[in-house]
Motif scaffolding. Structure first.
Motif, PDB file in Angstrom:
ATOM      1  N   ASP A 173       5.824 -23.852 -21.500  1.00  0.00           N
ATOM      2  CA  ASP A 173       5.587 -25.177 -20.940  1.00  0.00           C
ATOM      3  C   ASP A 173       6.854 -25.727 -20.307  1.00  0.00           C
ATOM      4  OD1 ASP A 173       2.918 -25.245 -21.700  1.00  0.00           O
ATOM      5  OD2 ASP A 173       3.397 -26.006 -23.711  1.00  0.00           O
ATOM      6  N   PRO A 174       6.733 -26.679 -19.384  1.00  0.00           N
ATOM      7  CA  PRO A 174       7.917 -27.222 -18.697  1.00  0.00           C
ATOM      8  C   PRO A 174       8.940 -27.851 -19.627  1.00  0.00           C
ATOM      9  CG  PRO A 174       5.909 -27.842 -17.541  1.00  0.00           C
ATOM     10  CD  PRO A 174       5.475 -27.218 -18.832  1.00  0.00           C
ATOM     11  N   ASP A 175       8.499 -28.452 -20.757  1.00  0.00           N
ATOM     12  CA  ASP A 175       9.470 -29.079 -21.654  1.00  0.00           C
ATOM     13  C   ASP A 175      10.234 -28.053 -22.483  1.00  0.00           C
ATOM     14  OD1 ASP A 175       7.359 -28.281 -23.179  1.00  0.00           O
ATOM     15  OD2 ASP A 175       7.025 -30.193 -24.176  1.00  0.00           O
ATOM     16  N   GLU A 176       9.886 -26.758 -22.341  1.00  0.00           N
ATOM     17  CA  GLU A 176      10.618 -25.690 -23.020  1.00  0.00           C
ATOM     18  C   GLU A 176      11.457 -24.863 -22.047  1.00  0.00           C
ATOM     19  OE1 GLU A 176       7.669 -24.435 -26.631  1.00  0.00           O
ATOM     20  OE2 GLU A 176       7.159 -23.695 -24.626  1.00  0.00           O
ATOM     21  N   MET A 177      11.489 -25.260 -20.783  1.00  0.00           N
ATOM     22  CA  MET A 177      12.142 -24.453 -19.755  1.00  0.00           C
ATOM     23  C   MET A 177      13.009 -25.325 -18.862  1.00  0.00           C
ATOM     24  SD  MET A 177      12.230 -21.260 -18.386  1.00  0.00           S
ATOM     25  CE  MET A 177      10.679 -20.345 -18.297  1.00  0.00           C
TER      26      MET A 177
END
Length: 418
Positions: free
Chosen positions: A169-173
């Motif tokens: 997900d974007p909040d992990e990248m």
């Protein structure tokens, strides 16, 4: 899933080979080979000297800058500071981490870093490591038609060496882009300058081959009569062995009776080789935002304008790169509450902009006497310990504290001297 991704970065005791048929095009890709004669795609672009120099300069410029965490314009202690300043993960320092990201960003137009979160205990939700990923193995997906819950949602898919896919997900990248036309995917200069870079590579290869043959162009051998194809091949090989190579430089070549050798006098100057090479270098440097003097092109450089060009490099090139890093790091690494409280991340560029001591101290003097910097703030810029009383703002006029300005004009302590 997080543990599986984390295991990607652990040393592997045994690699599992991938079976590829001999006539499979993927075999060429695994070997870093393209069907064409020149291949400067992806990491192969580093084989071209100017591309390597430009990417090295930009990666070094980003990697050597310290990263600091601020709150309302003042530095603060934060648990993320060691990750950003010392070691991003157990396998690489902060300097190596940012250099790897910058190299990937220029090679592929995008660079990625996966965020590892603590999942247990009182530190659950905190970031414990930041790991750069191979940009060639990351794909971006955007659900712009509402196929999945949450229209417009974006996610990343990372494929490891075994072919296993991981949805992130974007909040992990962390995603750092180069030049972009849509704001989602970055563009690498290598794809847009393919012909220019191939020209540079061809020129380098031509020069290399010229040195190997003693800087002599091939000629024509005249022979009266006919030779079979096999006889032609044997004679050509023997003559080239006799007349080429550094060990045969300036030696006399002998020809059998009936043969006459006529050299072709085409030189590198006649082919405008040097002019074309210089133009190609400047075109590649301009695409990467690197100044000519940084590539040792000092034809029009002086002591004065080199310093000016170095500041132009920061303003025109590096400032935009650092802004992209700062905005992505700030948005992805802090919670919404921390963002509301004024936390942000910034690179310390004083190492680049720092002038000579005389100019620097003159600027400090003006800043202190003008009352907008304290002595301790100046000492901090010079990495010196603060001194007692150095937190007070001063103004010119016997260097008194700013809250006492005008006291010398008062008489008897009354208003208007009364």
């Amino acid at each position: 899933m997080l543990e599986r991704i984390k295991n990607i970065f652990k040393p592997k005791a045994q690699a599992v080979p991938e079976v590829v048929e001999i006539n499979d095009r993927r075999l060429l890709e695994l070997l870093g080979i393209e069907p064409g004669e020149l291949n400067f795609k992806g990491k192969n672009a580093l084989k071209e000297a100017t591309v390597f120099a430009c990417i090295r300069i930009l990666a070094d410029a980003v990697g050597k800058l310290p990263v600091k965490i601020y709150q309302h314009n003042g530095t603060v202690d934060h648990y993320l500071t060691p990750l950003l300043k010392i070691r991003a993960n157990p396998w690489m320092s902060s300097r190596d981490f940012f250099k790897a990201l910058e190299v990937q960003r220029h090679l592929y137009g995008n660079s990625y870093a996966w965020l590892e979160f603590e999942t247990k205990g009182k530190n659950a939700g905190k970031i414990t490591g930041i790991y750069p990923l191979d940009s060639a193995k990351v794909q971006i997906y955007v659900d712009d038609i509402g196929l999945l819950p949450g229209k417009g949602k974006l996610w990343y898919v990372y494929t490891d060496s075994k072919g296993t896919e991981y949805r992130i997900d974007p909040d992990e990248m962390l995603h750092f882009k180069g030049l972009t036309s849509d704001g989602i995917v970055g563009i690498t200069p290598l794809s847009e300058l393919k012909n220019t870079i191939e020209n540079a590579g061809a020129a380098s290869q031509y020069l290399n081959n010229s040195f190997k043959t003693g800087l002599q162009t091939k000629g024509i051998i005249h022979y009266v009569g006919d030779l079979s194809p096999e006889a032609q091949r044997i004679f050509r090989e023997r003559f080239e062995q006799m007349a080429s190579g550094l060990k045969n430089a300036n030696r006399v070549s002998l020809l059998p009776l009936g043969y006459q050798f006529q050299p072709l006098s085409l030189t590198m100057a006649d082919a405008q080789f040097l002019e074309n090479t210089q133009l190609t270098v400047k075109q590649i440097a301009a695409a990467f935002g690197v100044k000519n003097h940084q590539l040792n092109d000092l034809d029009r450089a002086t002591h004065t304008n080199v310093e000016h060009q170095q500041r132009e490099f920061y303003v025109d090139t590096l400032m935009d790169i650092l802004t992209g890093y700062e905005q992505e790091l700030t948005y992805k690494l802090f919670t919404q509450k921390e963002l509301d409280d004024g936390y942000y991340i910034k690179f310390n560029v004083n190492a680049i902009l720092r002038a000579d001591p005389k100019t620097r101290y003159e600027g400090y003097r003006i800043a202190i006497q003008s009352g907008f910097m304290t002595a301790n703030e100046v000492r901090a810029l010079e990495e010196l310990e603060p001194k007692e009383g150095g937190e007070r703002l001063l103004v010119n006029g016997n260097m008194m504290p700013i809250d006492m300005a005008g006291e010398q004009y008062k008489k008897g302590g009354g208003e208007n001297g009364e």
